[in-house]
Motif scaffolding. Structure first.
Motif, PDB file in Angstrom:
ATOM      1  N   LEU A 145       0.826  -1.210   0.000  1.00  0.00           N
ATOM      2  CA  LEU A 145       0.000   0.000   0.000  1.00  0.00           C
ATOM      3  C   LEU A 145       0.859   1.258   0.000  1.00  0.00           C
ATOM      4  CD1 LEU A 145      -2.901  -1.013   2.395  1.00  0.00           C
ATOM      5  CD2 LEU A 145      -3.120  -0.330   0.003  1.00  0.00           C
ATOM      6  N   ALA A 146       1.963   1.236   0.732  1.00  0.00           N
ATOM      7  CA  ALA A 146       2.858   2.398   0.737  1.00  0.00           C
ATOM      8  C   ALA A 146       3.366   2.695  -0.666  1.00  0.00           C
ATOM      9  CB  ALA A 146       4.020   2.161   1.697  1.00  0.00           C
ATOM     10  N   LEU A 147       3.606   1.661  -1.454  1.00  0.00           N
ATOM     11  CA  LEU A 147       4.030   1.852  -2.834  1.00  0.00           C
ATOM     12  C   LEU A 147       2.880   2.311  -3.724  1.00  0.00           C
ATOM     13  CD1 LEU A 147       6.267  -1.318  -3.144  1.00  0.00           C
ATOM     14  CD2 LEU A 147       7.081   1.034  -3.427  1.00  0.00           C
ATOM     15  N   ALA A 148       1.668   1.853  -3.429  1.00  0.00           N
ATOM     16  CA  ALA A 148       0.519   2.153  -4.288  1.00  0.00           C
ATOM     17  C   ALA A 148      -0.072   3.532  -4.039  1.00  0.00           C
ATOM     18  CB  ALA A 148      -0.566   1.089  -4.076  1.00  0.00           C
ATOM     19  N   GLU A 149      -0.019   4.001  -2.810  1.00  0.00           N
ATOM     20  CA  GLU A 149      -0.798   5.182  -2.422  1.00  0.00           C
ATOM     21  C   GLU A 149      -0.389   6.494  -3.099  1.00  0.00           C
ATOM     22  OE1 GLU A 149      -2.511   3.728   1.914  1.00  0.00           O
ATOM     23  OE2 GLU A 149      -0.520   4.647   1.805  1.00  0.00           O
ATOM     24  N   PRO A 150       0.828   6.646  -3.613  1.00  0.00           N
ATOM     25  CA  PRO A 150       1.107   7.877  -4.363  1.00  0.00           C
ATOM     26  C   PRO A 150       0.353   7.997  -5.691  1.00  0.00           C
ATOM     27  CG  PRO A 150       3.156   6.920  -3.550  1.00  0.00           C
ATOM     28  CD  PRO A 150       2.070   5.896  -3.347  1.00  0.00           C
ATOM     29  N   PHE A 151      -0.302   6.939  -6.114  1.00  0.00           N
ATOM     30  CA  PHE A 151      -0.952   6.906  -7.418  1.00  0.00           C
ATOM     31  C   PHE A 151      -2.464   6.767  -7.258  1.00  0.00           C
ATOM     32  CE2 PHE A 151       3.202   4.867  -7.536  1.00  0.00           C
ATOM     33  CZ  PHE A 151       3.873   5.702  -8.428  1.00  0.00           C
ATOM     34  N   PRO A 152      -3.230   7.157  -8.276  1.00  0.00           N
ATOM     35  CA  PRO A 152      -4.674   6.925  -8.209  1.00  0.00           C
ATOM     36  C   PRO A 152      -4.984   5.442  -8.077  1.00  0.00           C
ATOM     37  CG  PRO A 152      -4.118   8.425 -10.015  1.00  0.00           C
ATOM     38  CD  PRO A 152      -2.822   7.862  -9.509  1.00  0.00           C
ATOM     39  N   ALA A 153      -6.043   5.143  -7.350  1.00  0.00           N
ATOM     40  CA  ALA A 153      -6.431   3.740  -7.175  1.00  0.00           C
ATOM     41  C   ALA A 153      -6.799   3.082  -8.488  1.00  0.00           C
ATOM     42  CB  ALA A 153      -7.597   3.645  -6.191  1.00  0.00           C
ATOM     43  N   THR A 154      -7.195   3.870  -9.468  1.00  0.00           N
ATOM     44  CA  THR A 154      -7.507   3.318 -10.790  1.00  0.00           C
ATOM     45  C   THR A 154      -6.255   2.888 -11.538  1.00  0.00           C
ATOM     46  OG1 THR A 154      -7.497   5.572 -11.670  1.00  0.00           O
ATOM     47  CG2 THR A 154      -9.643   4.626 -11.047  1.00  0.00           C
ATOM     48  N   GLN A 155      -5.091   3.269 -11.026  1.00  0.00           N
ATOM     49  CA  GLN A 155      -3.838   2.908 -11.682  1.00  0.00           C
ATOM     50  C   GLN A 155      -3.044   1.859 -10.900  1.00  0.00           C
ATOM     51  OE1 GLN A 155      -1.512   6.417 -12.526  1.00  0.00           O
ATOM     52  NE2 GLN A 155      -3.074   7.309 -13.851  1.00  0.00           N
ATOM     53  N   VAL A 156      -2.999   1.963  -9.580  1.00  0.00           N
ATOM     54  CA  VAL A 156      -2.159   1.068  -8.778  1.00  0.00           C
ATOM     55  C   VAL A 156      -2.903   0.632  -7.520  1.00  0.00           C
ATOM     56  CG1 VAL A 156       0.075   0.707  -7.662  1.00  0.00           C
ATOM     57  CG2 VAL A 156      -0.104   2.313  -9.583  1.00  0.00           C
ATOM     58  N   GLY A 157      -2.933  -0.681  -7.293  1.00  0.00           N
ATOM     59  CA  GLY A 157      -3.527  -1.244  -6.085  1.00  0.00           C
ATOM     60  C   GLY A 157      -2.735  -2.449  -5.631  1.00  0.00           C
ATOM     61  N   VAL A 158      -3.411  -3.348  -4.933  1.00  0.00           N
ATOM     62  CA  VAL A 158      -2.709  -4.488  -4.333  1.00  0.00           C
ATOM     63  C   VAL A 158      -3.474  -5.776  -4.603  1.00  0.00           C
ATOM     64  CG1 VAL A 158      -1.741  -3.039  -2.509  1.00  0.00           C
ATOM     65  CG2 VAL A 158      -3.876  -4.276  -2.089  1.00  0.00           C
ATOM     66  N   VAL A 159      -2.742  -6.875  -4.415  1.00  0.00           N
ATOM     67  CA  VAL A 159      -3.311  -8.222  -4.420  1.00  0.00           C
ATOM     68  C   VAL A 159      -3.341  -8.718  -2.986  1.00  0.00           C
ATOM     69  CG1 VAL A 159      -3.072 -10.585  -5.250  1.00  0.00           C
ATOM     70  CG2 VAL A 159      -2.340  -8.677  -6.699  1.00  0.00           C
ATOM     71  N   VAL A 160      -4.462  -9.273  -2.579  1.00  0.00           N
ATOM     72  CA  VAL A 160      -4.558  -9.970  -1.298  1.00  0.00           C
ATOM     73  C   VAL A 160      -4.511 -11.462  -1.604  1.00  0.00           C
ATOM     74  CG1 VAL A 160      -5.928 -10.386   0.771  1.00  0.00           C
ATOM     75  CG2 VAL A 160      -5.925  -8.111  -0.279  1.00  0.00           C
ATOM     76  N   ASP A 161      -3.397 -12.096  -1.296  1.00  0.00           N
ATOM     77  CA  ASP A 161      -3.207 -13.522  -1.537  1.00  0.00           C
ATOM     78  C   ASP A 161      -3.037 -14.200  -0.182  1.00  0.00           C
ATOM     79  OD1 ASP A 161      -2.073 -16.093  -2.002  1.00  0.00           O
ATOM     80  OD2 ASP A 161      -1.328 -15.455  -3.956  1.00  0.00           O
TER      81      ASP A 161
END
Length: 262
Positions: A145-161
């Protein structure tokens, strides 16, 4: 990958027969079959491509940006909106995890706009810490999430595995935060069995064979507002040695028994 012994035509036919509405594809079999042909095969079968795996390896490959742009284009051709990223571990001879994560962040900054222009979401998958050195320096959902949060959620999110994050007592709060931000782009299931095999990569257990409370994770992700596809992703030599159609049917039944809630 759960039934990688099945060629794509057999896989799509079995999914249709079993009532499985979507399939997460990997790039290697898609390349072998042909990108346009694979897209048509799945489309004509009435299936959805839930995700494409994988992009990433930003720290360990010579031309990661070029390969990831190609992966983004492939995802768009296949009709999925999600490219799963396995971000890469330490570079050869490296020992600095923070520097590796910084390289991942720099790569995301280059790729996120490109993905967004093509309607593709980049889904950062944290892998269990035992893979930090060679496969993925991102080990927790908080790090992802720390890596994803600088970007819009429509561009970068996470996988929950579940296989990778079940052990982390901070993961439930991270799932809730990711859900509130609209950043859960994929939810994947595998069980944790012991002992792990040599090499550990093929240790993902069939649903219900291990110690993860899969139904509890389903409830957790549901509560976070996730309504997308649920994938089962198993790397398991014993399953790969069996009849693929039988494994697929067994996996669907285990999902009903171990995960599903009406």
């Amino acid at each position: 990958m759960t039934v990688k012994q099945l060629p794509l035509p057999a896989l799509t036919e079995a999914c249709v027969r079993l009532g499985i509405p979507g399939v997460g594809l990997w790039r290697e079999p898609v390349h072998s079959y042909g990108l346009e042909a694979a897209a048509k095969l799945v489309r004509d079968a009435g299936l959805t491509v839930t995700t494409l795996c994988r992009g990433g390896f930003f720290t360990t490959t010579a031309s990661p940006l070029d390969d990831n742009r190609a992966a983004i284009d492939e995802a768009a051709t296949l009709g999925t909106d999600t490219l799963v990223l396995v971000s890469g571990g330490l570079p050869p001879g490296g020992r600095d995890l923070a520097a590796a994560r910084s390289r991942i962040a720099d790569a995301l900054a280059e790729l996120a706009p490109y993905a967004g222009e093509r309607g593709i979401r980049l889904a950062i998958e944290p892998l269990h810490p035992m893979y930090a050195a060679d496969r993925c320096a991102v080990s927790t959902l908080d790090q992802a999430l720390a890596l994803a949060e600088p970007f819009p959620a429509t561009q970068v999110g996470v996988v929950v595995d579940t296989y990778h994050v079940w052990w982390d007592d901070r993961a439930p709060a991270a799932v809730a935060r990711a859900g509130a931000q609209g950043r859960i782009h994929s939810f994947q299931l595998a069980d944790w069995t012991v002992p792990l095999p040599a090499g550990v990569l093929t240790g993902r257990g069939q649903l219900g064979d291990g110690c993860i409370d899969l139904r509890a994770w389903r409830r957790l992700v549901d509560a976070a507002g996730y309504t997308g596809p649920i994938e089962v992703e198993l790397f398991n030599d014993e399953l790969w040695a069996r009849n693929g159609t039988e494994v697929l049917a067994e996996t669907a039944q285990r999902y009903v028994e171990e995960v599903f809630e009406s």
